[in-house]
Design a protein around this motif. Structure first.
Motif, PDB file in Angstrom:
ATOM      1  N   SER A  86      -0.520   5.630  -4.945  1.00  0.00           N
ATOM      2  CA  SER A  86      -0.644   6.507  -4.556  1.00  0.00           C
ATOM      3  C   SER A  86      -1.895   6.780  -4.877  1.00  0.00           C
ATOM      4  O   SER A  86      -2.153   5.861  -5.848  1.00  0.00           O
ATOM      5  N   PHE A  87      -3.463   7.097  -4.646  1.00  0.00           N
ATOM      6  CA  PHE A  87      -4.509   7.152  -5.098  1.00  0.00           C
ATOM      7  C   PHE A  87      -5.191   8.085  -5.002  1.00  0.00           C
ATOM      8  O   PHE A  87      -5.026   9.520  -3.610  1.00  0.00           O
ATOM      9  N   ILE A 101      -9.917  -0.244  -2.305  1.00  0.00           N
ATOM     10  CA  ILE A 101      -9.291  -1.097  -2.900  1.00  0.00           C
ATOM     11  C   ILE A 101      -9.316  -2.596  -2.952  1.00  0.00           C
ATOM     12  O   ILE A 101      -9.914  -2.809  -2.604  1.00  0.00           O
ATOM     13  N   ALA A 134      -8.405   0.840  -7.559  1.00  0.00           N
ATOM     14  CA  ALA A 134      -9.032   1.615  -6.672  1.00  0.00           C
ATOM     15  C   ALA A 134      -9.710   2.597  -7.140  1.00  0.00           C
ATOM     16  O   ALA A 134      -9.906   2.738  -8.113  1.00  0.00           O
ATOM     17  N   ILE A 173     -10.573   6.028   0.528  1.00  0.00           N
ATOM     18  CA  ILE A 173     -10.415   4.917  -0.878  1.00  0.00           C
ATOM     19  C   ILE A 173     -11.423   3.475  -0.623  1.00  0.00           C
ATOM     20  O   ILE A 173     -10.483   2.938   1.015  1.00  0.00           O
ATOM     21  N   ASN A 184      -6.621   4.419   5.720  1.00  0.00           N
ATOM     22  CA  ASN A 184      -7.649   5.499   4.425  1.00  0.00           C
ATOM     23  C   ASN A 184      -7.848   4.491   3.729  1.00  0.00           C
ATOM     24  O   ASN A 184      -9.018   5.394   2.616  1.00  0.00           O
ATOM     25  N   SER A 185      -7.711   3.239   3.663  1.00  0.00           N
ATOM     26  CA  SER A 185      -8.709   2.526   3.180  1.00  0.00           C
ATOM     27  C   SER A 185      -9.089   0.875   3.159  1.00  0.00           C
ATOM     28  O   SER A 185      -9.074   1.258   4.853  1.00  0.00           O
ATOM     29  N   LEU A 203      -1.977   5.339   0.411  1.00  0.00           N
ATOM     30  CA  LEU A 203      -2.380   4.370   0.579  1.00  0.00           C
ATOM     31  C   LEU A 203      -1.798   3.930   1.518  1.00  0.00           C
ATOM     32  O   LEU A 203      -0.900   3.659   2.219  1.00  0.00           O
ATOM     33  N   SER A 204      -2.651   3.609   2.598  1.00  0.00           N
ATOM     34  CA  SER A 204      -2.713   3.045   4.058  1.00  0.00           C
ATOM     35  C   SER A 204      -4.006   2.185   4.664  1.00  0.00           C
ATOM     36  O   SER A 204      -4.624   2.085   3.924  1.00  0.00           O
ATOM     37  N   TYR A 223     -14.185   5.274   4.970  1.00  0.00           N
ATOM     38  CA  TYR A 223     -12.839   5.303   4.816  1.00  0.00           C
ATOM     39  C   TYR A 223     -13.301   6.376   3.623  1.00  0.00           C
ATOM     40  O   TYR A 223     -14.021   5.845   2.411  1.00  0.00           O
ATOM     41  N   LEU A 243       0.639  -1.403  -0.359  1.00  0.00           N
ATOM     42  CA  LEU A 243      -0.251   0.455   0.053  1.00  0.00           C
ATOM     43  C   LEU A 243       1.227   1.236   0.474  1.00  0.00           C
ATOM     44  O   LEU A 243       0.647   1.880  -1.055  1.00  0.00           O
ATOM     45  N   VAL A 297      -4.075   0.038  -9.953  1.00  0.00           N
ATOM     46  CA  VAL A 297      -3.170   1.292  -8.899  1.00  0.00           C
ATOM     47  C   VAL A 297      -1.863   0.819  -9.328  1.00  0.00           C
ATOM     48  O   VAL A 297      -0.855   1.046  -9.776  1.00  0.00           O
TER      49      VAL A 297
END
Ligand SMILES: CC(C)(COP(=O)(O)OP(=O)(O)OC[C@H]1O[C@@H](n2cnc3c(N)ncnc32)[C@H](O)[C@@H]1OP(=O)(O)O)[C@@H](O)C(=O)NCCC(=O)NCCS
Length: 186
Positions: free
Chosen positions: A93-94, A141, A178, A139, A103-104, A99-100, A137, A89, A164
């Motif tokens: 980035s998105f 995935i 994503a 985002i 946040n997803s 990405l983490s 969240y 992740l 991604v």
């Protein structure tokens, strides 16, 4: 057709659908139209339903005709494939955000009974699942096996997801995709 968040009383119908399209039990004639690979214990499904509120289903009468699963990375970290994805992740980035796991979240598997494919059930359950996570969240995935072109076509043409990256795990090739959770049907 009714779309709702599944409760424990929907488990039997979800499992019947899951078994029909799981890679270990799917019929040879159904396999070219895609299959699901994730295995769940009874306890994991119970946690997915009760703690994550993570299974969206479509029902025709009493029959579960589609499901979409979605949950925190913490939930999915019981599976080696998802540990691999969690590690990847931060490399990506998105929409300008690295990405983490904060946040997803991970969506999938999704499964639509073949009698209801190409009818709009897929799009409807996809967006209902997305809406169920929008307050948790920004985002979403997912991953798709490259040998599942129908699922890739559905997720990139019927609904809007961006690729991604691609990655390998256990001799399989996957796409990681994503999308923002606050998008609405086109
Ligand atoms: C993946 C799945 C949820 C998609 O739902 P669906 O109702 O089949 O999706 P749709 O038919 O609306 O969209 C798929 C598109 O791919 C196209 N398609 C069908 N077979 C294809 C193939 N072999 N290669 C590429 N595209 C294909 C379809 O034609 C359709 O587009 P169209 O309606 O413009 O013709 C469903 O097929 C399914 O449950 N498959 C079994 C389980 C699975 O693979 N789950 C995903 C992995 S977790």
């Amino acid at each position: 057709m009714e779309i709702k968040i599944a409760g424990m009383n929907d488990l039997e119908g979800i499992l019947a659908l899951h078994k029909r399209y799981h890679v270990t039990s799917i019929s040879p004639e159904d396999k070219p139209d895609g299959f699901v690979t994730t295995n769940f214990t009874q306890e994991q499904l119970q946690a997915l339903i009760e703690q994550e509120r993570g299974i969206t289903i479509a029902k025709d009468g009493d029959t579960v005709i589609a499901y979409a699963m979605a949950a925190s990375w913490q939930f999915w970290s019981a599976w080696p494939l998802f540990i691999h994805m969690i590690q990847k992740l931060p490399e990506h980035s998105f929409n300008g955000q690295a990405l983490s796991v904060e946040n997803s979240y991970q969506y999938g598997p999704i499964c639509v009974d073949k009698l209801y494919r190409s009818t709009g059930v897929f799009d409807a359950i996809f967006y209902a699942s997305l809406a169920s996570m929008v307050h948790r969240y920004p985002i979403m995935i997912t991953f798709i096996n490259k040998i599942n072109p129908r699922s890739y076509a559905a997720h990139t043409k019927k609904v809007t997801m961006d690729t991604v990256c691609t990655f390998q795990f256990n001799n399989n090739d996957y796409y990681m995709l994503a999308c923002p959770t606050n998008q609405k049907p086109a």
